[in-house]
Enzyme design. Structure first.
Site, PDB file in Angstrom:
ATOM      1  N   HIS A  98      -7.130   0.438  -6.684  1.00 27.93           N
ATOM      2  CA  HIS A  98      -7.403  -0.366  -5.481  1.00 27.93           C
ATOM      3  C   HIS A  98      -8.093  -1.655  -5.938  1.00 27.93           C
ATOM      4  CE1 HIS A  98      -7.729  -1.358  -1.398  1.00 27.93           C
ATOM      5  NE2 HIS A  98      -8.613  -0.496  -0.966  1.00 27.93           N
TER       6      HIS A  98
ATOM      7  N   ARG B  57     -13.741  -8.629   1.597  1.00 32.29           N
ATOM      8  CA  ARG B  57     -12.328  -8.392   1.283  1.00 32.29           C
ATOM      9  C   ARG B  57     -11.530  -9.669   1.558  1.00 32.29           C
ATOM     10  NH1 ARG B  57     -10.221  -3.262   1.283  1.00 32.29           N
ATOM     11  NH2 ARG B  57      -8.367  -4.377   0.623  1.00 32.29           N
TER      12      ARG B  57
ATOM     13  N   ARG C 187       0.881  -1.181   0.000  1.00 35.01           N
ATOM     14  CA  ARG C 187       0.000   0.000   0.000  1.00 35.01           C
ATOM     15  C   ARG C 187       0.909   1.219   0.000  1.00 35.01           C
ATOM     16  NH1 ARG C 187      -5.429   1.590   3.294  1.00 35.01           N
ATOM     17  NH2 ARG C 187      -6.137   0.030   1.803  1.00 35.01           N
TER      18      ARG C 187
ATOM     19  N   ASP D  41     -17.489   6.528  -2.200  1.00 36.17           N
ATOM     20  CA  ASP D  41     -16.238   6.465  -1.432  1.00 36.17           C
ATOM     21  C   ASP D  41     -16.000   7.862  -0.858  1.00 36.17           C
ATOM     22  OD1 ASP D  41     -13.719   5.801  -0.396  1.00 36.17           O
ATOM     23  OD2 ASP D  41     -12.689   5.911  -2.328  1.00 36.17           O
TER      24      ASP D  41
ATOM     25  N   GLN E 151      -9.964  -4.092  -3.564  1.00 42.08           N
ATOM     26  CA  GLN E 151     -11.289  -3.607  -3.182  1.00 42.08           C
ATOM     27  C   GLN E 151     -12.317  -3.989  -4.242  1.00 42.08           C
ATOM     28  OE1 GLN E 151     -12.282  -1.802  -0.290  1.00 42.08           O
ATOM     29  NE2 GLN E 151     -14.235  -2.455  -1.150  1.00 42.08           N
TER      30      GLN E 151
ATOM     31  N   CYS F 246     -16.680   1.463   0.122  1.00 35.43           N
ATOM     32  CA  CYS F 246     -15.484   0.659   0.432  1.00 35.43           C
ATOM     33  C   CYS F 246     -15.021   0.855   1.867  1.00 35.43           C
ATOM     34  CB  CYS F 246     -14.362   0.997  -0.537  1.00 35.43           C
ATOM     35  SG  CYS F 246     -13.843   2.709  -0.416  1.00 35.43           S
TER      36      CYS F 246
HETATM   37  N1   CP Z   1     -11.384  -0.161   2.017  1.00 29.59           N
HETATM   38  C1   CP Z   1     -10.136  -0.182   2.505  1.00 29.59           C
HETATM   39  O1   CP Z   1      -9.165  -0.437   1.787  1.00 29.59           O
HETATM   40  O2   CP Z   1     -10.045   0.077   3.826  1.00 29.59           O
HETATM   41  P1   CP Z   1      -8.697   0.311   4.651  1.00 29.59           P
HETATM   42  O3   CP Z   1      -8.121   1.623   4.168  1.00 29.59           O
HETATM   43  O4   CP Z   1      -9.129   0.389   6.077  1.00 29.59           O
HETATM   44  O5   CP Z   1      -7.749  -0.800   4.386  1.00 29.59           O
HETATM   45  N1  NVA Z   2     -10.110   6.434  -1.959  1.00 29.89           N
HETATM   46  C1  NVA Z   2      -9.718   6.091  -0.610  1.00 29.89           C
HETATM   47  C2  NVA Z   2      -9.907   4.642  -0.365  1.00 29.89           C
HETATM   48  C3  NVA Z   2      -9.621   4.215   1.039  1.00 29.89           C
HETATM   49  C4  NVA Z   2      -9.808   2.727   1.208  1.00 29.89           C
HETATM   50  C5  NVA Z   2      -8.277   6.498  -0.373  1.00 29.89           C
HETATM   51  O1  NVA Z   2      -7.452   6.313  -1.281  1.00 29.89           O
HETATM   52  O2  NVA Z   2      -7.972   7.026   0.695  1.00 29.89           O
END
Ligand code: CP
Ligand code: NVA
Length: 302
Positions: A131, A288, A104, A220, A134, A260
């Site tokens: 992502h 997930r 990440r 989101d 997701q 999400c």
């Molecule tokens: N939806 C998602 O990726 O959540 P987190 O940021 O908590 O991992």
């Molecule tokens: N769009 C959001 C998703 C978090 C899971 C971000 O990138 O912060």
């Protein structure tokens, strides 16, 4: 040392429609029997986080244990990466210690660089652009709700971000019609330029146009990780894109609400929708784990 051809999952485009369909089927099987697979027995998976996470970290850590493997969670700021060690060298070292690595990070280029040099599978746990894990859970949730995916219409309402882009890419592979409604300046067409990475997804400005006939209304956050400096402006610009009961009522009669998470009730979604009878948001968060377990089986075939 040369680049390798390990199996990666960076955007979702690595999958064919057939493989995606099989993964989702497998995800449902694993959901009904979470301890039925020991596909990761003896395997160690590194999970490298440069940004915060609740669901992704939990679902990967728990899923890896359920598959008989072990995980090592690494915070980027605790690695030599934070002191200037290259992504290439980090990839080479990871490849000699563990069997796969999830990442990440903000810059998608960092993920691609890691995948370029790793001789183990690399999977995307979120970048600013994509992502895809997701989107796997989103599709799994749609499949368990509606039985099959081709022909479903999903409306994503709000910021044209990583979650929207991955929904578009994997939705297209699954035969789902994805419509994304965003205000000017927040559309994936504005962000990606003349060739948005959105495949067949329709990009519109009007949320009501997007939700008309849709079986799912998805949103989101308005302020993604990395967007904090423009938070106030974003909240103003995106306010007409809140998913509330009125908007949900303009969708198909059987429409579900998706998010999400993390959610900001009162911003992109109302409390009534977030906890209401039509949400499948908490199943989506659980999914997930099931979807990612199927992905790990695919990336690390025995
Ligand atoms: N939806 C998602 O990726 O959540 P987190 O940021 O908590 O991992
Ligand atoms: N769009 C959001 C998703 C978090 C899971 C971000 O990138 O912060």
């Amino acid at each position: 040392m040369t680049e390798t051809d390990a199996r990666h999952f960076l955007t979702g485009r690595e999958l064919t429609s057939e493989v995606l369909s099989a993964l989702l089927e497998r995800g449902l099987e694993l959901k009904s029997a979470p301890r039925s697979s020991s596909a990761l027995e003896g395997a160690i998976v590194a999970l490298l986080f440069e940004r915060p996470s609740t669901r992704t970290r939990l679902s990967f850590e728990a899923g890896i244990v359920e598959l008989g493997g072990s995980s090592v969670t690494l915070r980027a700021e605790e690695l030599q990466l934070s002191r200037g060690e290259s992504v290439r060298d980090t990839a080479l070292v990871l490849s000699r210690q563990v069997q796969a690595v999830g990442v990440r990070t903000g810059e998608h280029d960092v993920l691609e660089e890691l995948a370029r040099w790793a001789s183990i599978p690399v999977f995307n746990m979120l970048t600013a652009l994509h992502h895809p894990c997701q989107a796997l859970a989103d599709l799994l949730t749609l499949r368990e709700t509606f039985g099959s995916l081709p022909g479903l219409r999903v409306a994503y309402v709000g910021d044209g971000n990583n979650v929207a882009r991955s929904l578009a890419i994997l939705g297209e592979l699954a035969g789902v019609e994805v419509v994304i409604a965003s205000p000017p300046g927040y559309s994936l067409a504005d962000i990606d330029g003349p060739a948005p990475e959105t495949g067949t997804a329709e990009l519109v400005a009007d949320p009501r146009e997007a939700v008309a006939g849709a079986q799912a209304v998805y949103t989101d956050v308005w302020v993604s990780m990395g967007d904090e400096q423009t938070a106030a402006q974003r909240r103003r610009d995106l306010a007409p894109y809140r998913v509330d009961e009125d908007l949900l009522a303009a969708a198909s009669a059987d429409a579900i609400a998706l998010h999400c998470l993390p959610a900001h009730p009162g911003e992109e979604i109302t409390t009534e929708v977030l906890y209401g009878p039509r949400q499948r948001i908490w199943d989506q968060a659980e999914n997930r784990r099931h979807a990612q377990k199927a992905l790990l089986e695919h990336l690390l075939p025995s």
